[in-house]
Design a protein around this motif. Structure first.
Motif, PDB file in Angstrom:
ATOM      1  N   PHE A  82       0.800  -1.229   0.000  1.00  0.00           N
ATOM      2  CA  PHE A  82       0.000   0.000   0.000  1.00  0.00           C
ATOM      3  C   PHE A  82       0.830   1.275   0.000  1.00  0.00           C
ATOM      4  O   PHE A  82       0.273   2.369  -0.045  1.00  0.00           O
ATOM      5  N   GLY A  83       2.139   1.148   0.092  1.00  0.00           N
ATOM      6  CA  GLY A  83       3.005   2.315   0.081  1.00  0.00           C
ATOM      7  C   GLY A  83       3.058   3.011   1.430  1.00  0.00           C
ATOM      8  O   GLY A  83       2.414   2.606   2.392  1.00  0.00           O
ATOM      9  N   ARG A  84       3.835   4.070   1.478  1.00  0.00           N
ATOM     10  CA  ARG A  84       4.039   4.788   2.740  1.00  0.00           C
ATOM     11  C   ARG A  84       3.037   5.909   2.951  1.00  0.00           C
ATOM     12  O   ARG A  84       2.873   6.388   4.061  1.00  0.00           O
ATOM     13  N   LYS A  85       2.370   6.327   1.892  1.00  0.00           N
ATOM     14  CA  LYS A  85       1.471   7.476   1.996  1.00  0.00           C
ATOM     15  C   LYS A  85       0.370   7.238   3.033  1.00  0.00           C
ATOM     16  O   LYS A  85       0.076   8.115   3.830  1.00  0.00           O
ATOM     17  N   ASN A  86      -0.227   6.074   3.022  1.00  0.00           N
ATOM     18  CA  ASN A  86      -1.334   5.759   3.926  1.00  0.00           C
ATOM     19  C   ASN A  86      -0.951   4.738   4.991  1.00  0.00           C
ATOM     20  O   ASN A  86      -1.829   4.164   5.639  1.00  0.00           O
ATOM     21  N   TYR A  87       0.333   4.503   5.154  1.00  0.00           N
ATOM     22  CA  TYR A  87       0.805   3.474   6.088  1.00  0.00           C
ATOM     23  C   TYR A  87       0.310   3.720   7.515  1.00  0.00           C
ATOM     24  O   TYR A  87      -0.188   2.808   8.179  1.00  0.00           O
ATOM     25  N   GLY A  88       0.422   4.934   7.994  1.00  0.00           N
ATOM     26  CA  GLY A  88      -0.002   5.247   9.365  1.00  0.00           C
ATOM     27  C   GLY A  88      -1.492   5.046   9.563  1.00  0.00           C
ATOM     28  O   GLY A  88      -1.929   4.528  10.595  1.00  0.00           O
ATOM     29  N   VAL A  89      -2.273   5.425   8.569  1.00  0.00           N
ATOM     30  CA  VAL A  89      -3.732   5.251   8.665  1.00  0.00           C
ATOM     31  C   VAL A  89      -4.084   3.767   8.686  1.00  0.00           C
ATOM     32  O   VAL A  89      -4.896   3.317   9.500  1.00  0.00           O
ATOM     33  N   ILE A  90      -3.471   3.002   7.806  1.00  0.00           N
ATOM     34  CA  ILE A  90      -3.737   1.563   7.748  1.00  0.00           C
ATOM     35  C   ILE A  90      -3.346   0.905   9.067  1.00  0.00           C
ATOM     36  O   ILE A  90      -4.104   0.111   9.638  1.00  0.00           O
ATOM     37  N   ARG A  91      -2.184   1.259   9.554  1.00  0.00           N
ATOM     38  CA  ARG A  91      -1.742   0.672  10.817  1.00  0.00           C
ATOM     39  C   ARG A  91      -2.663   1.084  11.967  1.00  0.00           C
ATOM     40  O   ARG A  91      -2.983   0.280  12.834  1.00  0.00           O
ATOM     41  N   GLY A  92      -3.100   2.309  11.957  1.00  0.00           N
ATOM     42  CA  GLY A  92      -4.028   2.773  12.980  1.00  0.00           C
ATOM     43  C   GLY A  92      -5.370   2.076  12.918  1.00  0.00           C
ATOM     44  O   GLY A  92      -5.979   1.773  13.945  1.00  0.00           O
ATOM     45  N   LEU A  93      -5.857   1.806  11.707  1.00  0.00           N
ATOM     46  CA  LEU A  93      -7.133   1.104  11.555  1.00  0.00           C
ATOM     47  C   LEU A  93      -7.043  -0.350  11.988  1.00  0.00           C
ATOM     48  O   LEU A  93      -8.005  -0.915  12.510  1.00  0.00           O
ATOM     49  N   LEU A  94      -5.907  -0.977  11.776  1.00  0.00           N
ATOM     50  CA  LEU A  94      -5.737  -2.384  12.152  1.00  0.00           C
ATOM     51  C   LEU A  94      -5.434  -2.558  13.640  1.00  0.00           C
ATOM     52  O   LEU A  94      -5.704  -3.611  14.218  1.00  0.00           O
ATOM     53  N   GLY A  95      -4.869  -1.524  14.265  1.00  0.00           N
ATOM     54  CA  GLY A  95      -4.479  -1.597  15.667  1.00  0.00           C
ATOM     55  C   GLY A  95      -5.545  -2.098  16.619  1.00  0.00           C
ATOM     56  O   GLY A  95      -5.282  -2.995  17.424  1.00  0.00           O
ATOM     57  N   PRO A  96      -6.757  -1.566  16.562  1.00  0.00           N
ATOM     58  CA  PRO A  96      -7.777  -2.045  17.507  1.00  0.00           C
ATOM     59  C   PRO A  96      -8.074  -3.540  17.380  1.00  0.00           C
ATOM     60  O   PRO A  96      -8.367  -4.208  18.373  1.00  0.00           O
ATOM     61  N   PHE A  97      -7.956  -4.073  16.168  1.00  0.00           N
ATOM     62  CA  PHE A  97      -8.249  -5.492  15.974  1.00  0.00           C
ATOM     63  C   PHE A  97      -7.186  -6.383  16.608  1.00  0.00           C
ATOM     64  O   PHE A  97      -7.495  -7.347  17.305  1.00  0.00           O
ATOM     65  N   TYR A  98      -5.904  -6.086  16.335  1.00  0.00           N
ATOM     66  CA  TYR A  98      -4.890  -6.951  16.934  1.00  0.00           C
ATOM     67  C   TYR A  98      -4.744  -6.697  18.424  1.00  0.00           C
ATOM     68  O   TYR A  98      -4.405  -7.602  19.189  1.00  0.00           O
ATOM     69  N   ASN A  99      -5.026  -5.466  18.883  1.00  0.00           N
ATOM     70  CA  ASN A  99      -4.994  -5.228  20.329  1.00  0.00           C
ATOM     71  C   ASN A  99      -6.139  -5.936  21.034  1.00  0.00           C
ATOM     72  O   ASN A  99      -5.968  -6.446  22.143  1.00  0.00           O
ATOM     73  N   ALA A 100      -7.305  -5.995  20.407  1.00  0.00           N
ATOM     74  CA  ALA A 100      -8.428  -6.744  20.976  1.00  0.00           C
ATOM     75  C   ALA A 100      -8.065  -8.224  21.076  1.00  0.00           C
ATOM     76  O   ALA A 100      -8.371  -8.881  22.081  1.00  0.00           O
ATOM     77  N   ALA A 101      -7.392  -8.733  20.060  1.00  0.00           N
ATOM     78  CA  ALA A 101      -6.974 -10.136  20.090  1.00  0.00           C
ATOM     79  C   ALA A 101      -5.982 -10.387  21.223  1.00  0.00           C
ATOM     80  O   ALA A 101      -5.999 -11.452  21.850  1.00  0.00           O
ATOM     81  N   LEU A 102      -5.124  -9.394  21.508  1.00  0.00           N
ATOM     82  CA  LEU A 102      -4.161  -9.552  22.600  1.00  0.00           C
ATOM     83  C   LEU A 102      -4.837  -9.597  23.966  1.00  0.00           C
ATOM     84  O   LEU A 102      -4.264 -10.107  24.932  1.00  0.00           O
ATOM     85  N   VAL A 103      -6.043  -9.068  24.059  1.00  0.00           N
ATOM     86  CA  VAL A 103      -6.804  -9.122  25.310  1.00  0.00           C
ATOM     87  C   VAL A 103      -7.658 -10.387  25.360  1.00  0.00           C
ATOM     88  O   VAL A 103      -7.661 -11.121  26.347  1.00  0.00           O
ATOM     89  N   VAL A 104      -8.376 -10.660  24.286  1.00  0.00           N
ATOM     90  CA  VAL A 104      -9.343 -11.764  24.264  1.00  0.00           C
ATOM     91  C   VAL A 104      -8.658 -13.134  24.276  1.00  0.00           C
ATOM     92  O   VAL A 104      -9.118 -14.046  24.963  1.00  0.00           O
ATOM     93  N   THR A 105      -7.572 -13.277  23.548  1.00  0.00           N
ATOM     94  CA  THR A 105      -6.940 -14.588  23.407  1.00  0.00           C
ATOM     95  C   THR A 105      -6.460 -15.178  24.734  1.00  0.00           C
ATOM     96  O   THR A 105      -6.808 -16.315  25.051  1.00  0.00           O
TER      97      THR A 105
END
Length: 160
Positions: free
Chosen positions: A90-113
């Motif tokens: 996806f390139g670097r232009k939207n990297y921070g946004v993509i990472r920010g959007l995915l963050g809640p999902f993997y952080n939720a997994a770190l709690v639920v698992t």
């Protein structure tokens, strides 16, 4: 590991050793991913981790448990490669946004698992279901990364 008959002190040593071994493996896998391609390396890393969880489930001797755990270093190496692949695709232009959007999902997994794993252990007195489920998830991830690599080549969004 304690449920497999390993003392808490020995289990702690295993986890520390796994982290120590992980450092050079992460560096080597990162370099190899530049040559071979990140989707292929991620498939290898997560397949090794899936195999690790199966072997830990089947292991009973302490040395075999340690050797089985060492394959789990693939998931450590894979976590860095995941983000490199996001940048590649996806390139670097939207990297921070993509990472920010995915963050809640993997952080939720770190709690639920771990909570879910603890609950399953409390009910069954075993981590067997958790480890087999984790291995299936790792193998599905491996196939998914291979698919992503092939799809990206067809769409010409990724080279290697």
């Amino acid at each position: 590991l304690v449920w497999k008959g390993i003392s808490a002190a020995e289990a702690a040593w295993y986890v520390g050793f796994l982290a120590l071994v992980g450092v050079p493996v992460i560096l080597v896998m990162g370099r190899l991913s530049d040559k071979v391609g990140r989707p292929k390396m991620l498939a290898v890393c997560y397949s090794a981790s899936g195999l690790s969880l199966i072997l830990v489930n089947l292991s009973s001797s302490s040395i075999f448990l340690l050797l089985s755990l060492l394959l789990l270093v693939g998931s450590e190496a894979g976590s860095g490669l995941n983000w490199s692949l996001v940048g590649d695709l996806f390139g670097r232009k939207n990297y921070g946004v993509i990472r920010g959007l995915l963050g809640p999902f993997y952080n939720a997994a770190l709690v639920v698992t771990p909570v879910s794993a603890g609950y399953i252990y409390d009910v069954t007195n075993s981590y067997e279901i958790v480890l087999y489920t984790g291995s299936i998830i790792f193998f599905i991830s491996s196939v998914t990364f291979l698919y992503i690599g092939n799809l990206a080549k067809k769409l010409k969004t990724y080279e290697i």
